[in-house]
Enzyme design. Structure first.
Site, PDB file in Angstrom:
ATOM      1  N   THR A  61       0.803  -1.224   0.000  1.00  0.00           N
ATOM      2  CA  THR A  61       0.000   0.000   0.000  1.00  0.00           C
ATOM      3  C   THR A  61       0.834   1.271   0.000  1.00  0.00           C
ATOM      4  O   THR A  61       1.860   1.351   0.682  1.00  0.00           O
ATOM      5  CB  THR A  61      -0.936   0.007   1.222  1.00  0.00           C
ATOM      6  OG1 THR A  61      -1.729  -1.180   1.198  1.00  0.00           O
ATOM      7  CG2 THR A  61      -1.840   1.221   1.222  1.00  0.00           C
ATOM      8  N   ALA A  65      -2.197   4.707  -3.469  1.00  0.00           N
ATOM      9  CA  ALA A  65      -2.548   3.393  -4.022  1.00  0.00           C
ATOM     10  C   ALA A  65      -2.953   2.475  -2.883  1.00  0.00           C
ATOM     11  O   ALA A  65      -2.107   1.814  -2.277  1.00  0.00           O
ATOM     12  CB  ALA A  65      -1.373   2.796  -4.799  1.00  0.00           C
ATOM     13  N   GLY A  66      -4.281   2.476  -2.599  1.00  0.00           N
ATOM     14  CA  GLY A  66      -4.799   1.639  -1.530  1.00  0.00           C
ATOM     15  C   GLY A  66      -5.510   0.435  -2.106  1.00  0.00           C
ATOM     16  O   GLY A  66      -4.886  -0.562  -2.457  1.00  0.00           O
ATOM     17  N   ILE A  92       1.592  -0.238   6.631  1.00  0.00           N
ATOM     18  CA  ILE A  92       2.271  -1.519   6.465  1.00  0.00           C
ATOM     19  C   ILE A  92       2.302  -2.272   7.796  1.00  0.00           C
ATOM     20  O   ILE A  92       2.982  -1.863   8.747  1.00  0.00           O
ATOM     21  CB  ILE A  92       3.694  -1.320   5.920  1.00  0.00           C
ATOM     22  CG1 ILE A  92       3.654  -0.540   4.595  1.00  0.00           C
ATOM     23  CG2 ILE A  92       4.386  -2.667   5.757  1.00  0.00           C
ATOM     24  CD1 ILE A  92       2.813  -1.165   3.505  1.00  0.00           C
ATOM     25  N   ARG A 204     -26.141 -11.531  33.857  1.00  0.00           N
ATOM     26  CA  ARG A 204     -26.705 -10.233  34.208  1.00  0.00           C
ATOM     27  C   ARG A 204     -28.232 -10.288  34.255  1.00  0.00           C
ATOM     28  O   ARG A 204     -28.865 -10.880  33.365  1.00  0.00           O
ATOM     29  CB  ARG A 204     -26.250  -9.198  33.166  1.00  0.00           C
ATOM     30  CG  ARG A 204     -26.763  -7.794  33.380  1.00  0.00           C
ATOM     31  CD  ARG A 204     -26.047  -7.095  34.497  1.00  0.00           C
ATOM     32  NE  ARG A 204     -26.393  -5.670  34.524  1.00  0.00           N
ATOM     33  CZ  ARG A 204     -26.045  -4.833  35.494  1.00  0.00           C
ATOM     34  NH1 ARG A 204     -25.321  -5.282  36.518  1.00  0.00           N
ATOM     35  NH2 ARG A 204     -26.383  -3.571  35.446  1.00  0.00           N
ATOM     36  N   GLN A 273     -23.682  -3.677  22.849  1.00  0.00           N
ATOM     37  CA  GLN A 273     -25.057  -3.355  23.226  1.00  0.00           C
ATOM     38  C   GLN A 273     -25.579  -4.305  24.317  1.00  0.00           C
ATOM     39  O   GLN A 273     -26.240  -3.872  25.267  1.00  0.00           O
ATOM     40  CB  GLN A 273     -25.954  -3.423  21.988  1.00  0.00           C
ATOM     41  CG  GLN A 273     -27.367  -2.898  22.202  1.00  0.00           C
ATOM     42  CD  GLN A 273     -27.408  -1.373  22.296  1.00  0.00           C
ATOM     43  OE1 GLN A 273     -26.460  -0.698  21.908  1.00  0.00           O
ATOM     44  NE2 GLN A 273     -28.503  -0.843  22.823  1.00  0.00           N
ATOM     45  N   HIS A 275     -23.926  -5.734  26.559  1.00  0.00           N
ATOM     46  CA  HIS A 275     -23.269  -5.412  27.826  1.00  0.00           C
ATOM     47  C   HIS A 275     -23.782  -4.108  28.442  1.00  0.00           C
ATOM     48  O   HIS A 275     -23.402  -3.762  29.566  1.00  0.00           O
ATOM     49  CB  HIS A 275     -21.750  -5.300  27.628  1.00  0.00           C
ATOM     50  CG  HIS A 275     -21.033  -6.621  27.574  1.00  0.00           C
ATOM     51  ND1 HIS A 275     -21.153  -7.486  26.519  1.00  0.00           N
ATOM     52  CD2 HIS A 275     -20.174  -7.212  28.460  1.00  0.00           C
ATOM     53  CE1 HIS A 275     -20.397  -8.549  26.735  1.00  0.00           C
ATOM     54  NE2 HIS A 275     -19.812  -8.414  27.901  1.00  0.00           N
ATOM     55  N   GLY A 277     -24.065  -0.310  29.433  1.00  0.00           N
ATOM     56  CA  GLY A 277     -23.029   0.692  29.702  1.00  0.00           C
ATOM     57  C   GLY A 277     -21.661   0.093  29.929  1.00  0.00           C
ATOM     58  O   GLY A 277     -20.637   0.703  29.581  1.00  0.00           O
ATOM     59  N   GLU A 300      -7.255  -4.972   2.719  1.00  0.00           N
ATOM     60  CA  GLU A 300      -7.326  -5.990   1.659  1.00  0.00           C
ATOM     61  C   GLU A 300      -8.478  -5.691   0.696  1.00  0.00           C
ATOM     62  O   GLU A 300      -9.178  -6.581   0.217  1.00  0.00           O
ATOM     63  CB  GLU A 300      -7.491  -7.391   2.258  1.00  0.00           C
ATOM     64  CG  GLU A 300      -6.317  -7.854   3.105  1.00  0.00           C
ATOM     65  CD  GLU A 300      -5.049  -8.045   2.292  1.00  0.00           C
ATOM     66  OE1 GLU A 300      -5.132  -8.113   1.048  1.00  0.00           O
ATOM     67  OE2 GLU A 300      -3.960  -8.113   2.902  1.00  0.00           O
TER      68      GLU A 300
END
Length: 317
Positions: A61, A65-66, A92, A204, A273, A275, A277, A300
């Site tokens: 990369t 140029a990605g 890299i 919980r 979500q 869990h 808070g 990739e």
């Protein structure tokens, strides 16, 4: 061992620690071109270093140029028995700590943009190789991601894989096998997030009931479990294709990478979500898993690129 075993290893490592998983996987993908396309002399000289613990980096990369890696500008200029390298690379993995760099660039004496792509092995300590910086990332924080610069780096011509201009086929072969690896990495993250979420809501309680007993939560679990099972099955299918000698599995690899990485982000987000808070706090692993999952949709080839690659297959010629 088989490619299927490799993918299982990536998934299990990434389930425990996504950073460790990608460090290990990058070693494989950086050196696989040497195994597949290198000369016997190159293998005998360089591969023992990996067996002894060397870290490797797949170096493709660039800032401009990605997802379109063929747009790279790093130059390889022949000079007698040497190749002189000038250019830069970014994002890299293992870049700041690598002993061996599988480096892609363009041969200066070949005019064709894609036909000039070539590949060589650059060794640590080569004069002119500079680590510009290490990125301060959202996730995968235990894995080095670096920007590199090459200023008249001189490499023996003996480190060139194949002939000048043969780098494109090596690049495509490398990407085809690294994309299922990204999927395995994503699915390890997804599986960890799912299991953490299930464990938490079984302990919980709210309103006198375990969270897992609420129908809305069970529907979330049903969707996550089903999608995860299907993606894991497709991972095994692509692995069988590779181990069976298939050479044209680019679309299947794109499907796998795209869907697995989208799923990892969704399951990690849902696990936070579940869990409540606490999921937003670093006391619980799901906070890290959510941050780690995001990159799998980007590297990739972004998932938008993969959707385009898949969609193109249906154009009638």
């Amino acid at each position: 061992m088989s490619y299927a075993v490799y993918l299982e290893c990536v998934r299990e490592l990434s389930k425990a620690c996504a950073s460790t998983g990608i460090i290990w996987a990058t070693n494989f993908h950086a050196m696989k071109p040497l195994i597949d396309f290198g000369s016997e002399e190159q293998k005998q000289r360089l591969l023992p270093k990996v067996a002894e613990g060397a870290i490797a980096s797949l170096t493709i990369t660039e800032p401009t140029a990605g997802s379109d890696a063929t747009g790279m500008k790093t130059e390889f200029r022949p000079d007698g028995d040497s190749i002189v390298i000038n250019g830069s690379k970014t994002f890299i993995t293992n870049g700041a700590h690598a002993d061996l760099y599988m480096l892609f660039g363009k041969w200066s004496e070949i005019a064709d943009s894609k036909g000039s792509i070539s590949v060589l092995v650059l060794e640590k300590g080569t004069p002119g190789l500079k680590v510009v910086r290490e990125e301060d990332k959202m996730g995968l924080r235990a894995s080095s991601t670096a920007a590199l610069a090459f200023d008249d780096c001189r490499v023996p011509r003996a480190n060139l894989l194949g002939k000048p201009g043969e780098g494109l086929k090596i690049l495509l072969a490398s990407l085809n096998k690294s994309r299922p690896s990204v999927a395995a990495h994503a699915l390890g993250i997804a599986r960890a997030a799912f299991e953490d979420g299930v464990a938490y809501i079984n302990e919980r309680k709210q309103s006198g009931k375990k969270i897992v007993e609420f129908q809305g939560i069970q529907f979330m679990l049903a969707d996550m479990a089903t999608d995860l099972a299907m993606c894991e099955a497709w991972l095994a299918h692509v692995a069988r294709m590779v181990d069976g000698g298939a050479t044209d599995f680019g679309v299947e690899a794109s499907m796998l990478k795209m869907r697995a990485s989208d799923l990892a982000m969704r399951i990690a987000t849902d696990a936070v979500q579940l869990h409540g808070g606490y999921g937003y706090c670093k006391d619980y692993r799901v906070e890290r898993l959510m941050r780690d999952a995001k990159i799998t949709q980007i590297w990739e080839g972004t998932n938008q690129i993969h959707r385009q690659l898949i969609g193109r297959r249906f154009i009638k010629k």
